[in-house]
Design an enzyme around this catalytic site. Structure first.
Site, PDB file in Angstrom:
ATOM      1  N   CYS A   2      12.352   9.478  -8.816  1.00 26.50           N
ATOM      2  CA  CYS A   2      13.853   9.851  -8.999  1.00 26.50           C
ATOM      3  C   CYS A   2      14.128  10.661  -7.857  1.00 26.50           C
ATOM      4  CB  CYS A   2      13.928  10.769 -10.201  1.00 26.50           C
ATOM      5  SG  CYS A   2      13.451  10.075 -11.609  1.00 26.50           S
ATOM      6  N   ARG A  28      13.653   5.112  -2.175  1.00 29.02           N
ATOM      7  CA  ARG A  28      12.710   5.652  -3.175  1.00 29.02           C
ATOM      8  C   ARG A  28      12.353   4.561  -4.565  1.00 29.02           C
ATOM      9  NH1 ARG A  28      11.340  11.241  -2.416  1.00 29.02           N
ATOM     10  NH2 ARG A  28      10.761  11.649  -4.824  1.00 29.02           N
ATOM     11  N   TRP A  77      14.611   6.642 -11.828  1.00 31.57           N
ATOM     12  CA  TRP A  77      13.499   5.478 -12.106  1.00 31.57           C
ATOM     13  C   TRP A  77      13.142   5.763 -13.569  1.00 31.57           C
ATOM     14  CZ3 TRP A  77       8.470   4.958 -13.264  1.00 31.57           C
ATOM     15  CH2 TRP A  77       7.750   3.588 -12.985  1.00 31.57           C
ATOM     16  N   ASN A 103      13.295  15.521 -12.414  1.00 30.81           N
ATOM     17  CA  ASN A 103      12.282  14.564 -11.653  1.00 30.81           C
ATOM     18  C   ASN A 103      11.166  14.848 -12.223  1.00 30.81           C
ATOM     19  OD1 ASN A 103      11.306  12.773 -10.217  1.00 30.81           O
ATOM     20  ND2 ASN A 103      11.776  13.627  -8.250  1.00 30.81           N
ATOM     21  N   GLY A 104      10.419  14.098 -12.879  1.00 34.16           N
ATOM     22  CA  GLY A 104       9.127  14.107 -13.665  1.00 34.16           C
ATOM     23  C   GLY A 104       8.958  13.858 -14.980  1.00 34.16           C
ATOM     24  N   GLU A 471      -4.844  -5.552   1.698  1.00 32.85           N
ATOM     25  CA  GLU A 471      -3.480  -4.976   1.782  1.00 32.85           C
ATOM     26  C   GLU A 471      -2.691  -6.134   2.030  1.00 32.85           C
ATOM     27  OE1 GLU A 471      -1.947  -2.461   1.730  1.00 32.85           O
ATOM     28  OE2 GLU A 471      -0.331  -2.634   3.351  1.00 32.85           O
ATOM     29  N   LYS A 475       0.847  -6.707   0.074  1.00 30.65           N
ATOM     30  CA  LYS A 475       2.170  -7.008   0.575  1.00 30.65           C
ATOM     31  C   LYS A 475       3.056  -8.116   0.167  1.00 30.65           C
ATOM     32  CE  LYS A 475       2.854  -3.537   1.812  1.00 30.65           C
ATOM     33  NZ  LYS A 475       1.597  -2.670   1.915  1.00 30.65           N
ATOM     34  N   GLU A 478       3.966  -7.413  -3.486  1.00 31.06           N
ATOM     35  CA  GLU A 478       4.976  -6.291  -3.828  1.00 31.06           C
ATOM     36  C   GLU A 478       6.407  -6.880  -3.377  1.00 31.06           C
ATOM     37  OE1 GLU A 478       3.498  -3.025  -1.027  1.00 31.06           O
ATOM     38  OE2 GLU A 478       4.029  -1.762  -2.597  1.00 31.06           O
ATOM     39  N   HIS A 494     -18.574 -16.353  -6.776  1.00 29.25           N
ATOM     40  CA  HIS A 494     -18.793 -15.555  -8.023  1.00 29.25           C
ATOM     41  C   HIS A 494     -17.725 -15.688  -8.801  1.00 29.25           C
ATOM     42  CE1 HIS A 494     -22.612 -14.149  -6.277  1.00 29.25           C
ATOM     43  NE2 HIS A 494     -21.762 -13.863  -5.231  1.00 29.25           N
ATOM     44  N   LYS A 588       9.014   4.384  -3.867  1.00 30.73           N
ATOM     45  CA  LYS A 588       8.367   4.627  -2.776  1.00 30.73           C
ATOM     46  C   LYS A 588       7.162   5.771  -2.824  1.00 30.73           C
ATOM     47  CE  LYS A 588       7.653   4.529   1.564  1.00 30.73           C
ATOM     48  NZ  LYS A 588       6.715   3.639   2.253  1.00 30.73           N
TER      49      LYS A 588
END
Ligand code: AGP
Length: 593
Positions: A2, A28, A77, A103-104, A471, A475, A478, A494, A588
């Site tokens: 948030c 964010r 959020w 927030n939290g 990575e 990317k 996401e 495997h 974010k």
């Protein structure tokens, strides 16, 4: 998660100031938003005009909100309760005269809510946040407003930040424990925000609230009180070093591509300015009995890369773990241990909690973070800034390569060859620049066009190319929402090879190092099963169906290699008509567990 932005001052356009502040926090990640401003002419009692909306801010306007010099906004959020207008913040008490944003996560909200309902409070939302405003209303019956906020906060369990607008004065009362909150000390007005970058257009003079700091701020004064004792505390403001320009898109269509392009110059800058810090810090690594690296998501891949770099360059074994798991495997830490925490935001709760647990075992903490004054920056015994400038795209790019750059320098400094670190890094900066030339980008864009409708993409690498594969896959996932998986090429046989069929895109990192031959064999095995091989290498090979050249930069070749992955992910998102800066469901900085 948030975003929070508040203004109290002498300007009459609080609604616009707060609205612009929220827009700067959009990156964010959020799913609804809201603003409250004090209505004019309401005397000693504040009454508020509140605007709440679901979805993105987009082209919304707030010009119809009344003129005011006192306003507060929030981007939510969702955690507790769906994405609805009612669940969006700000929330108010039963009388509508106390306005709060949060927030939290209030972990004991159910118990508190039950109690408050028994005392006659009426709840309208499904959120945990609304509990806080009713609790303040209840406590304010028997003590001052600030005291009510303080006492209420002490009853909240979990990691939270709240800001409340005083019902009778132009004053904010805010508190934090875990969730970030920063005060902007302006001329003729003060600001509160969850993120210092949002304050840049107004002031560079800031105070980062520490855990359990309570702030009381009006247009002229800012006071900090220790929440537990109620005692006043002296504040030491800091000056932000970032510029507004750095936090804006400029000529680029998206923050992500702007941040990707900044990498070569950031790398060169780290090569010249990071050396003295690397020398200093490497001494702590040298003296530690055992060293661990910890981070989440992309930062955790930097940790994996670090473990290879330290092994290869400095003959040093360093363990790594993701933040959320580290707490389960730190029984062996001692005061002789060193924990290196890597984070762009410095606010990632899983990393922070891991660090706090490690501190509890007496271990020393080193933080490599991008955000000055962030929780991790302050929590650590030794802190070092990545120096990548504000990173606004949700998908981390320049902070990742910035972390790698510092790790290359550190590993070489530990090996007693700091200058070699510098020259290796400069090679990586040069190779990265070549990846970003218009011709190279056009090639990667062409590849994205070919791949845009694929359901699965596999990425393989060995050694330092293993974290590069992880990575790259992250990317792609996401921001393009294509299922991508990165793995150590040796793991192919495997299990994963069962998934490769005709036309499956398989990206293979083949740098000029000891992994070349074995990784090429992996690419061939995929090709033999119908895979379409995308080779990222210093030289072409007949097994490649598509080739992307990347110049050799020794151990730092992982940097330009990953930049190819970033550019590919970006063009995949564009080709699929998605906004790469604001991927669905992601935030974010992940400040809740
Ligand atoms: C990166 O693209 C991600 N959005 C995410 O994995 C991120 O790296 C992670 O949440 C850690 O963030 P930090 O570096 O701010 O701690």
């Amino acid at each position: 998660m948030c975003g929070i932005f508040g203004y109290v001052g002498h300007q009459e356009d609080a609604a616009d100031i707060v609205f612009e502040g929220l827009k700067r926090l959009e990156y964010r990640g959020y799913d609804s938003w809201g603003i409250a401003v004090k209505k004019p002419g309401t005397g000693s009692k504040n009454t508020f005009a509140i605007r709440k909306r679901t979805g993105k801010i987009g082209n919304a306007k707030v010009s119809d909100l009344p003129k005011s010099s006192f306003g507060l906004g929030h981007t939510r959020w969702a955690t507790h309760g769906g994405v609805t207008k009612i669940n969006a913040h700000p929330h108010t008490d039963c009388t509508g005269s106390i306005v709060l944003i949060h927030n939290g996560i209030i972990e004991n909200y159910e118990k508190l809510k039950k109690n408050l309902i028994a005392h006659g409070h009426r709840f309208v939302s499904e959120t945990d946040s609304e509990v806080a405003v009713h609790l303040i209303e209840e406590l304010n019956k028997t003590c001052s407003f600030t005291e009510a906020v303080r006492k209420a906060f002490l009853k909240l369990e979990g990691l939270n930040a709240i800001i409340v607008m005083h019902p009778r004065a132009h004053t904010f009362v805010g508190v934090r424990n875990g969730s970030p909150l920063v005060v902007g000390l302006g001329k003729g007005g003060n600001y509160l925000a969850s993120d210092a970058a949002a304050l840049l257009p107004h002031t560079k003079k800031v105070y980062f609230l520490e855990d359990n700091d309570l702030v009381v701020a009006d247009a002229e004064n800012v006071q900090i009180i220790e929440v537990k004792t109620g005692k006043r505390k002296k504040i030491k403001p800091r000056t932000l070093t970032w510029s507004i320009k750095q936090a804006e898109k400029g000529k680029y269509p998206h923050f992500m591509i702007k941040e990707i392009h900044e990498q070569p110059s950031i790398l060169s800058e780290i090569a010249s300015s990071g050396l003295s810090n690397a020398k200093k810090l490497s001494k702590h690594i040298d003296q530690a009995f055992d060293t661990y690296m910890v981070g989440c998501g992309t930062a955790s891949y930097a940790c994996i890369a670090g473990s290879y770099l330290f092994s290869k360059i400095a003959n040093r074994h360093i363990n790594w773990a993701v933040g959320s798991e580290f707490g389960y495997q730190l029984d062996f830490l001692t005061p002789k241990s060193l924990v290196m925490a890597l984070s762009q935001s410095g606010e990632t709760i899983d990393t922070l909690e891991a660090v706090k647990k490690a501190k509890g075992k007496g271990a020393k903490i080193f933080a490599l973070v991008n955000t000055l004054g962030s929780s991790l920056y302050r929590e650590a015994d030794y802190s070092m800034l990545i120096g990548a400038g504000p990173e606004k795209a949700v998908a981390s790019t320049k902070a990742f390569t910035g972390k790698l750059a510092h790790l290359v320098l550190l590993a070489y400094a530990l090996a007693g060859k700091p200058k070699s670190g510098q020259s290796t890094l400069l090679k990586a900066a040069k190779a990265s620049k070549t990846v970003l030339t218009p011709e190279s980008r056009a090639r990667i864009k062409k590849l994205a066009e070919r791949m845009k409708n694929k359901e699965h993409i596999y990425v393989i690498g060995r050694g330092l190319s293993y974290p590069a594969s992880l990575e790259t896959a992250l990317k792609i996932k996401e921001i393009s929402y294509i299922h991508a998986e990165g793995f150590a090429a040796g793991e192919l046989k495997h299990g994963v090879i069962a998934l490769v069929e005709k036309g499956t895109p398989c990206i293979a990192f083949l740098p000029n190092d000891e992994t070349y031959g074995a990784n090429l064999a992996g690419a061939m095995e995929m090709k033999a099963r119908g895979g379409s091989i995308i080779g990222i290498s210093h030289k072409p090979h007949e097994v490649f169906d598509f080739y992307i050249p990347v110049a050799d930069a020794q151990e730092a070749t992982i940097i330009p290699n990953v930049i190819v992955g970033q550019v590919l992910a970006y063009y995949l998102a564009i080709a699929r008509d998605l906004d790469p800066d604001m991927p669905r469901n992601l935030a974010k900085s992940v400040t809740v567990k």
